[in-house]
Design a protein around this motif. Structure first.
Motif, PDB file in Angstrom:
ATOM      1  N   PRO A  80      39.147  46.897  31.461  1.00 39.54           N
ATOM      2  CA  PRO A  80      38.138  46.743  30.607  1.00 39.54           C
ATOM      3  C   PRO A  80      37.559  47.585  29.689  1.00 39.54           C
ATOM      4  CG  PRO A  80      37.343  47.097  32.631  1.00 39.54           C
ATOM      5  CD  PRO A  80      38.767  47.188  32.722  1.00 39.54           C
ATOM      6  N   ARG A 107      36.984  43.808  22.970  1.00 41.79           N
ATOM      7  CA  ARG A 107      37.242  43.349  24.327  1.00 41.79           C
ATOM      8  C   ARG A 107      38.130  42.083  23.963  1.00 41.79           C
ATOM      9  NH1 ARG A 107      31.256  41.935  25.989  1.00 41.79           N
ATOM     10  NH2 ARG A 107      32.486  40.596  27.764  1.00 41.79           N
ATOM     11  N   GLU A 108      38.969  41.948  24.902  1.00 43.97           N
ATOM     12  CA  GLU A 108      40.074  41.031  24.819  1.00 43.97           C
ATOM     13  C   GLU A 108      40.270  40.198  26.084  1.00 43.97           C
ATOM     14  OE1 GLU A 108      43.583  42.510  23.591  1.00 43.97           O
ATOM     15  OE2 GLU A 108      42.646  42.871  21.345  1.00 43.97           O
ATOM     16  N   THR A 109      40.619  39.238  26.443  1.00 44.03           N
ATOM     17  CA  THR A 109      41.131  38.353  27.585  1.00 44.03           C
ATOM     18  C   THR A 109      42.599  39.138  27.846  1.00 44.03           C
ATOM     19  OG1 THR A 109      42.132  36.471  26.364  1.00 44.03           O
ATOM     20  CG2 THR A 109      39.719  36.314  27.437  1.00 44.03           C
ATOM     21  N   VAL A 115      37.519  38.726  22.859  1.00 49.58           N
ATOM     22  CA  VAL A 115      35.887  38.308  23.078  1.00 49.58           C
ATOM     23  C   VAL A 115      34.858  38.824  22.627  1.00 49.58           C
ATOM     24  CG1 VAL A 115      34.352  38.601  25.312  1.00 49.58           C
ATOM     25  CG2 VAL A 115      36.985  38.520  25.648  1.00 49.58           C
ATOM     26  N   GLN A 187      33.051  41.886  32.480  1.00 44.93           N
ATOM     27  CA  GLN A 187      34.419  42.433  31.774  1.00 44.93           C
ATOM     28  C   GLN A 187      35.551  42.874  32.873  1.00 44.93           C
ATOM     29  OE1 GLN A 187      33.505  45.955  29.068  1.00 44.93           O
ATOM     30  NE2 GLN A 187      31.545  45.089  28.813  1.00 44.93           N
ATOM     31  N   GLU A 190      39.103  41.768  31.983  1.00 39.27           N
ATOM     32  CA  GLU A 190      39.222  41.912  30.357  1.00 39.27           C
ATOM     33  C   GLU A 190      40.143  43.066  30.253  1.00 39.27           C
ATOM     34  OE1 GLU A 190      34.954  40.068  28.789  1.00 39.27           O
ATOM     35  OE2 GLU A 190      35.666  42.045  28.456  1.00 39.27           O
TER      36      GLU A 190
END
Length: 388
Positions: A80, A107-109, A115, A187, A190
């Motif tokens: 994260p 931020r990404e999955t 995100v 997070q 992530e």
């Protein structure tokens, strides 16, 4: 004797009377072929004159006191953003810790869906202060210049200055009011893409992405607080698999891409270390069009990776790695004293184009004259034999 007669004696281009000229079919054919070849060769000379080539010159880089801009874009799919910090250090003693200016964290999955995009730390939505004269405690740690730790990050920085590790964040009233730990918990599954620019001195140094809060310990030692990462990394499957989307030192130059662009590395080991050793060479591109020259840097790179648990390298059984270190991705760069100047130039001058064109026309006309004369003489002799 008149002046006209004197000049006529100097005439190197004697004329043939129109009545004495003989025109033949073969001569007409040779003339057409000659003019076609002249057109092709003159066109070729023109294109050669207009062609732009690039020359390379090596000089000693005499620049002093300049700073270099490093543009970077990296994706970490299994860790994260809240856990990553970017630090810069060089041999001059300059240190930049936990850089946020000109940097964006996306931020990404874990499958790459965005995100949120943020430029600040988790306390960007800090709880309002209880009163204007509120002064938060630092819990025995070294306080900032204001003497107060009003936010969770202030407390974490104070602990970092003291060289203390942080246990439970909710033990601090500032972190509890900001719901810092809850935001961190959101997070944990992530990934993160970090993009932006950093400015460094043109001396040997390194920048790195590593977990946890970073700070300078006693004696100037660079330290990362790995307490939170060490407790949760194996459980949450955090690791430093990464993709370098872009890495360049200086302005972008058309047609040039860095050797690290598009590089991907993958691991399932949470405690793994990647090091890239980079050699940069100052480069200048100069253009004939009058376009502003581009000052940038080319670079070469070699890499090394190892598990921090040490032991035998699974890919190289005869290599043994040392134990210990900081997990993360490290870039160690060095500056070459040589500068490369790439300069656009014409393949030949306009004078060269004229000389080449005249040579082509003159040579072809001379060859055509000899060929036509030969054909005519042959035809004449054959005709004379038939008459006899």
């Amino acid at each position: 004797m008149g002046k006209g007669t004197s000049f006529r004696r100097l005439d190197a281009f004697a004329k043939v009377a129109e009545d004495a000229r003989i025109r033949t079919t073969s001569g007409g054919l040779v003339t057409l072929i000659c003019f076609a070849l002249i057109s092709i060769l003159v066109t070729s000379e023109f294109l050669d004159w207009r062609r732009i080539t690039e020359t390379t010159e090596l000089v000693v880089d005499k620049t002093r006191g300049e700073r270099m801009t490093i543009h970077l874009n990296l994706t970490f799919p299994h860790i994260p953003c809240s856990m990553l910090s970017l630090d810069v250090m060089d041999v001059s003693g300059e240190t930049q810790i936990d850089l946020k200016h000109e940097m964006k964290k996306r931020r990404e999955t874990r499958d790459g869906k965005v995100v949120a995009i943020e430029t600040a730390s988790l306390n960007s939505e800090a709880a309002p202060l209880p009163a204007e004269d509120y002064c938060g405690p630092c819990y025995g740690a070294t306080p900032p210049e204001s003497g107060c730790c009003n936010t969770c990050d202030d407390v974490r920085d104070a602990y970092a200055r003291s060289g203390w590790a942080i246990g439970d964040l909710n033990a601090f009233e500032q972190c509890e009011k900001e719901h810092y730990k809850d935001k961190l918990e959101q997070q944990v599954n992530e990934g993160c893409t970090i993009a932006g620019s950093i400015h460094v001195n043109k001396v040997q140094g390194n920048f790195h992405f590593a977990p946890g809060k970073s700070y300078s310990g006693q004696g100037g030692q660079h330290i990362h607080d790995l307490n939170e990462f060490g407790k949760r990394a194996p459980e949450k499957q955090w690791d430093f698999s990464h993709t370098i989307n872009e890495m360049r030192f200086g302005d972008r130059a058309d047609g040039y891409s860095g050797p690290l662009d598009g590089t991907s590395k993958s691991t399932t080991d949470s405690f793994y270390n990647y090091v890239y050793f980079i050699k940069t060479v100052a480069t200048r591109w100069e253009f004939l069009s009058g376009k502003e020259p581009i000052e940038t840097n080319q670079y070469s790179v070699t890499g090394h990776e190892r598990s921090l648990t040490g032991g035998l390298d699974p890919n190289e059984p005869h290599h043994v790695h040392s134990r210990g270190g900081i997990p993360g991705v490290f870039f160690s760069y060095d500056i070459s004293p040589i500068k490369v100047i790439n300069r656009e130039v014409r393949n030949k001058t306009f004078g060269g184009f004229l000389v080449g064109s005249c040579a082509a026309v003159g040579g072809l006309l001379a060859m055509a004259t000899m060929l036509d004369r030969g054909v005519w003489e042959t035809q004449k002799r054959l005709k004379d034999k038939k008459t006899l």
